[in-house]
Design a protein around this motif. Sequence first.
Motif, PDB file in Angstrom:
ATOM      1  N   MET A  32       0.823  -1.213   0.000  1.00 41.43           N
ATOM      2  CA  MET A  32       0.000   0.000   0.000  1.00 41.43           C
ATOM      3  C   MET A  32       0.854   1.259   0.000  1.00 41.43           C
ATOM      4  O   MET A  32       0.573   2.220  -0.723  1.00 41.43           O
ATOM      5  CB  MET A  32      -0.944  -0.019   1.204  1.00 41.43           C
ATOM      6  N   VAL A  33       1.910   1.269   0.796  1.00 46.31           N
ATOM      7  CA  VAL A  33       2.793   2.437   0.822  1.00 46.31           C
ATOM      8  C   VAL A  33       3.513   2.588  -0.519  1.00 46.31           C
ATOM      9  O   VAL A  33       3.637   3.694  -1.058  1.00 46.31           O
ATOM     10  CB  VAL A  33       3.796   2.335   1.981  1.00 46.31           C
ATOM     11  N   ALA A  34       3.996   1.461  -1.072  1.00 43.73           N
ATOM     12  CA  ALA A  34       4.718   1.509  -2.344  1.00 43.73           C
ATOM     13  C   ALA A  34       3.802   1.959  -3.480  1.00 43.73           C
ATOM     14  O   ALA A  34       4.214   2.728  -4.351  1.00 43.73           O
ATOM     15  CB  ALA A  34       5.320   0.141  -2.660  1.00 43.73           C
ATOM     16  N   ILE A  35       2.550   1.494  -3.486  1.00 38.32           N
ATOM     17  CA  ILE A  35       1.606   1.917  -4.521  1.00 38.32           C
ATOM     18  C   ILE A  35       1.338   3.418  -4.405  1.00 38.32           C
ATOM     19  O   ILE A  35       1.272   4.137  -5.408  1.00 38.32           O
ATOM     20  CB  ILE A  35       0.302   1.104  -4.421  1.00 38.32           C
ATOM     21  N   GLY A  36       1.184   3.904  -3.172  1.00 39.87           N
ATOM     22  CA  GLY A  36       0.995   5.337  -2.971  1.00 39.87           C
ATOM     23  C   GLY A  36       2.183   6.151  -3.471  1.00 39.87           C
ATOM     24  O   GLY A  36       2.022   7.186  -4.118  1.00 39.87           O
ATOM     25  N   GLU A  37       3.409   5.679  -3.181  1.00 41.54           N
ATOM     26  CA  GLU A  37       4.613   6.370  -3.639  1.00 41.54           C
ATOM     27  C   GLU A  37       4.709   6.358  -5.156  1.00 41.54           C
ATOM     28  O   GLU A  37       5.106   7.346  -5.777  1.00 41.54           O
ATOM     29  CB  GLU A  37       5.848   5.699  -3.027  1.00 41.54           C
ATOM     30  N   ASN A  38       4.345   5.223  -5.781  1.00 44.15           N
ATOM     31  CA  ASN A  38       4.421   5.142  -7.243  1.00 44.15           C
ATOM     32  C   ASN A  38       3.353   6.005  -7.906  1.00 44.15           C
ATOM     33  O   ASN A  38       3.587   6.559  -8.978  1.00 44.15           O
ATOM     34  CB  ASN A  38       4.290   3.685  -7.691  1.00 44.15           C
ATOM     35  N   LYS A  40       2.296   8.825  -6.679  1.00 42.57           N
ATOM     36  CA  LYS A  40       2.857  10.174  -6.560  1.00 42.57           C
ATOM     37  C   LYS A  40       3.943  10.402  -7.614  1.00 42.57           C
ATOM     38  O   LYS A  40       3.984  11.448  -8.271  1.00 42.57           O
ATOM     39  CB  LYS A  40       3.437  10.352  -5.157  1.00 42.57           C
ATOM     40  N   HIS A  41       4.824   9.405  -7.795  1.00 45.19           N
ATOM     41  CA  HIS A  41       5.896   9.529  -8.784  1.00 45.19           C
ATOM     42  C   HIS A  41       5.327   9.671 -10.188  1.00 45.19           C
ATOM     43  O   HIS A  41       5.813  10.477 -10.995  1.00 45.19           O
ATOM     44  CB  HIS A  41       6.802   8.296  -8.697  1.00 45.19           C
ATOM     45  N   HIS A  42       4.269   8.885 -10.479  1.00 50.67           N
ATOM     46  CA  HIS A  42       3.666   8.955 -11.809  1.00 50.67           C
ATOM     47  C   HIS A  42       3.055  10.335 -12.061  1.00 50.67           C
ATOM     48  O   HIS A  42       3.200  10.903 -13.152  1.00 50.67           O
ATOM     49  CB  HIS A  42       2.591   7.871 -11.926  1.00 50.67           C
ATOM     50  N   SER A  43       2.383  10.876 -11.057  1.00 47.70           N
ATOM     51  CA  SER A  43       1.773  12.205 -11.196  1.00 47.70           C
ATOM     52  C   SER A  43       2.834  13.280 -11.389  1.00 47.70           C
ATOM     53  O   SER A  43       2.676  14.198 -12.198  1.00 47.70           O
ATOM     54  CB  SER A  43       0.915  12.517  -9.966  1.00 47.70           C
ATOM     55  N   LEU A  44       3.942  13.168 -10.645  1.00 41.94           N
ATOM     56  CA  LEU A  44       5.019  14.153 -10.795  1.00 41.94           C
ATOM     57  C   LEU A  44       5.650  14.076 -12.181  1.00 41.94           C
ATOM     58  O   LEU A  44       6.048  15.095 -12.748  1.00 41.94           O
ATOM     59  CB  LEU A  44       6.084  13.927  -9.718  1.00 41.94           C
ATOM     60  N   ARG A  45       5.736  12.869 -12.732  1.00 39.86           N
ATOM     61  CA  ARG A  45       6.286  12.725 -14.086  1.00 39.86           C
ATOM     62  C   ARG A  45       5.415  13.451 -15.102  1.00 39.86           C
ATOM     63  O   ARG A  45       5.914  14.001 -16.090  1.00 39.86           O
ATOM     64  CB  ARG A  45       6.383  11.249 -14.463  1.00 39.86           C
ATOM     65  N   GLN A  46       4.097  13.442 -14.863  1.00 38.47           N
ATOM     66  CA  GLN A  46       3.202  14.147 -15.771  1.00 38.47           C
ATOM     67  C   GLN A  46       3.501  15.645 -15.771  1.00 38.47           C
ATOM     68  O   GLN A  46       3.504  16.290 -16.827  1.00 38.47           O
ATOM     69  CB  GLN A  46       1.750  13.903 -15.359  1.00 38.47           C
ATOM     70  N   SER A 251       1.842  20.761  -4.967  1.00 37.02           N
ATOM     71  CA  SER A 251       1.764  20.830  -3.510  1.00 37.02           C
ATOM     72  C   SER A 251       0.479  20.198  -2.994  1.00 37.02           C
ATOM     73  O   SER A 251       0.485  19.425  -2.023  1.00 37.02           O
ATOM     74  CB  SER A 251       1.851  22.292  -3.060  1.00 37.02           C
ATOM     75  N   ALA A 252      -0.643  20.508  -3.653  1.00 40.39           N
ATOM     76  CA  ALA A 252      -1.922  19.929  -3.239  1.00 40.39           C
ATOM     77  C   ALA A 252      -1.923  18.419  -3.440  1.00 40.39           C
ATOM     78  O   ALA A 252      -2.444  17.661  -2.607  1.00 40.39           O
ATOM     79  CB  ALA A 252      -3.061  20.566  -4.032  1.00 40.39           C
ATOM     80  N   MET A 253      -1.324  17.985  -4.545  1.00 39.19           N
ATOM     81  CA  MET A 253      -1.266  16.556  -4.827  1.00 39.19           C
ATOM     82  C   MET A 253      -0.410  15.823  -3.796  1.00 39.19           C
ATOM     83  O   MET A 253      -0.754  14.737  -3.322  1.00 39.19           O
ATOM     84  CB  MET A 253      -0.691  16.333  -6.219  1.00 39.19           C
ATOM     85  N   GLU A 254       0.718  16.419  -3.394  1.00 41.15           N
ATOM     86  CA  GLU A 254       1.583  15.798  -2.387  1.00 41.15           C
ATOM     87  C   GLU A 254       0.883  15.694  -1.043  1.00 41.15           C
ATOM     88  O   GLU A 254       1.011  14.683  -0.342  1.00 41.15           O
ATOM     89  CB  GLU A 254       2.883  16.595  -2.258  1.00 41.15           C
ATOM     90  N   VAL A 344       5.765   3.398 -14.451  1.00 46.68           N
ATOM     91  CA  VAL A 344       7.157   2.988 -14.269  1.00 46.68           C
ATOM     92  C   VAL A 344       7.336   2.676 -12.784  1.00 46.68           C
ATOM     93  O   VAL A 344       7.199   3.561 -11.939  1.00 46.68           O
ATOM     94  CB  VAL A 344       8.133   4.098 -14.713  1.00 46.68           C
ATOM     95  N   PHE A 345       7.637   1.416 -12.462  1.00 47.88           N
ATOM     96  CA  PHE A 345       7.732   1.027 -11.054  1.00 47.88           C
ATOM     97  C   PHE A 345       9.025   1.563 -10.442  1.00 47.88           C
ATOM     98  O   PHE A 345      10.108   1.364 -10.983  1.00 47.88           O
ATOM     99  CB  PHE A 345       7.686  -0.493 -10.902  1.00 47.88           C
ATOM    100  N   VAL A 346       8.886   2.258  -9.336  1.00 43.70           N
ATOM    101  CA  VAL A 346      10.025   2.799  -8.598  1.00 43.70           C
ATOM    102  C   VAL A 346       9.983   2.226  -7.180  1.00 43.70           C
ATOM    103  O   VAL A 346       9.018   2.483  -6.449  1.00 43.70           O
ATOM    104  CB  VAL A 346       9.990   4.341  -8.544  1.00 43.70           C
ATOM    105  N   PRO A 347      10.983   1.424  -6.767  1.00 47.68           N
ATOM    106  CA  PRO A 347      10.973   0.861  -5.403  1.00 47.68           C
ATOM    107  C   PRO A 347      10.928   1.971  -4.358  1.00 47.68           C
ATOM    108  O   PRO A 347      11.643   2.960  -4.451  1.00 47.68           O
ATOM    109  CB  PRO A 347      12.290   0.075  -5.330  1.00 47.68           C
ATOM    110  N   SER A 348      10.063   1.819  -3.381  1.00 44.00           N
ATOM    111  CA  SER A 348       9.916   2.823  -2.328  1.00 44.00           C
ATOM    112  C   SER A 348      11.012   2.665  -1.286  1.00 44.00           C
ATOM    113  O   SER A 348      11.242   1.559  -0.772  1.00 44.00           O
ATOM    114  CB  SER A 348       8.542   2.687  -1.670  1.00 44.00           C
ATOM    115  N   LEU A 349      11.686   3.768  -0.956  1.00 45.59           N
ATOM    116  CA  LEU A 349      12.738   3.735   0.060  1.00 45.59           C
ATOM    117  C   LEU A 349      12.157   3.720   1.466  1.00 45.59           C
ATOM    118  O   LEU A 349      12.864   3.452   2.430  1.00 45.59           O
ATOM    119  CB  LEU A 349      13.656   4.957  -0.106  1.00 45.59           C
TER     120      LEU A 349
END
Length: 386
Positions: A32-38, A40-46, A251-254, A344-349
């Motif tokens: 769940m945390v990793a999906i949330g992070e991905n 967010k990453h996908h939205s930022l890429r947009q 900012s709102a999205m984050e 694009v899958f990005v492993p969550s730190l």
Amino acid sequence: MVDAFQNLRAKRQRSLLALLGIAIGTAAIIAMVAIGENAKHHSLRQFQALGTDILAIQKDFAAPGLKAALTIQDADSLKSLPGVEVTVPLAVVGAEVAYGRNRASAAIAGVTGNVFQLARLKVERGRVLTELDRHQTFVVLGAEVARRLAAQGGALGVGVPVRMGGYNYTVIGVLEEALPNPLLPVDINNAALVPLPGVRRVTATAEITNILVRKTSDADNRAILHKISGYFSEGLRARPVMVQDARQLISAMEDEMRVHTLLLTAIGSISLLVGGVGVMNVMLMSVVERRREIGIRLALGARPCDIRTMFLIEALVLSFSGGLAGIALGVMAAALYAWNASWVFVPSLVAVPLGAGMSIGAGVFFGLYPAIQASRLQPIEALRSD
């Protein structure tokens, strides 16, 4: 440590059930945390695809009374403001695009030639629109529209005619796949871009509802927003508009993603809590079944802290093993979700250390009570239990 493994192996079925509970709880948290992070990453890429120096001005349809449309003159006037580099007026309507027997519903966007520079759009084949094309019946197709119009999976050629709103338009270019962007009023992949002056050929009621603005690199964000708001609130030019800034949306999205991540972590923690209760049950049953062994150890000189440590080690072995299995399951589940969503899958730190730490913490917390119960047994009473 060896005794812990031997004791757990002796009751392997019970141990596996407890381990499974920890594994599922840990996997739920990590996934769940990793999906949330991905997400967010996908939205930022947009946003990165378009840039964070973009402002979107939109006609406020929610405002009461008559709402005047935006104009090309507005775009030209805004371009003269200090700190503004490029302005692009857009008129977007919905229509059907026909090529032979193939049909595709698409957003028809009336644009000026500089939209391709501002939105960083690239052509796969052909060319983009220019200011010299403003009175021509030319069209540049988005990747998805061109794919749907092409016959039997083939490529739609440049120079072929397509029909929109009763007019034949010549395809002069097909765009590469583009990431959707919240600041654009249209999904470029599902759009057909035509010269702005000729968009009324498609729909007579077409009007400019959006203006995109790119700021200069040294422009102050607040100052630009203030100037644009001031322009649309002055005298005869006063019209209700909404101005969106990429940084405000990010900012709102984050903030929203942060709330979602906390919520998903809480849900996963409930699963881990259930697994921890399973560990405690296994350890309590082990204390009951091994009373005689505990009595012998205490009679031979073992201290209560030694008994406590032995049972804590068993609880930690269970939780650590379940945590490792949960990490693998959680990462696989998050990667599968990202693949299915075309991300694009990005492993969550954060996810892996969080899941592992919570699984070990659950083992210590739920293993402590059985360990204390075992250490408090009196040797004589324990030996008499059988």
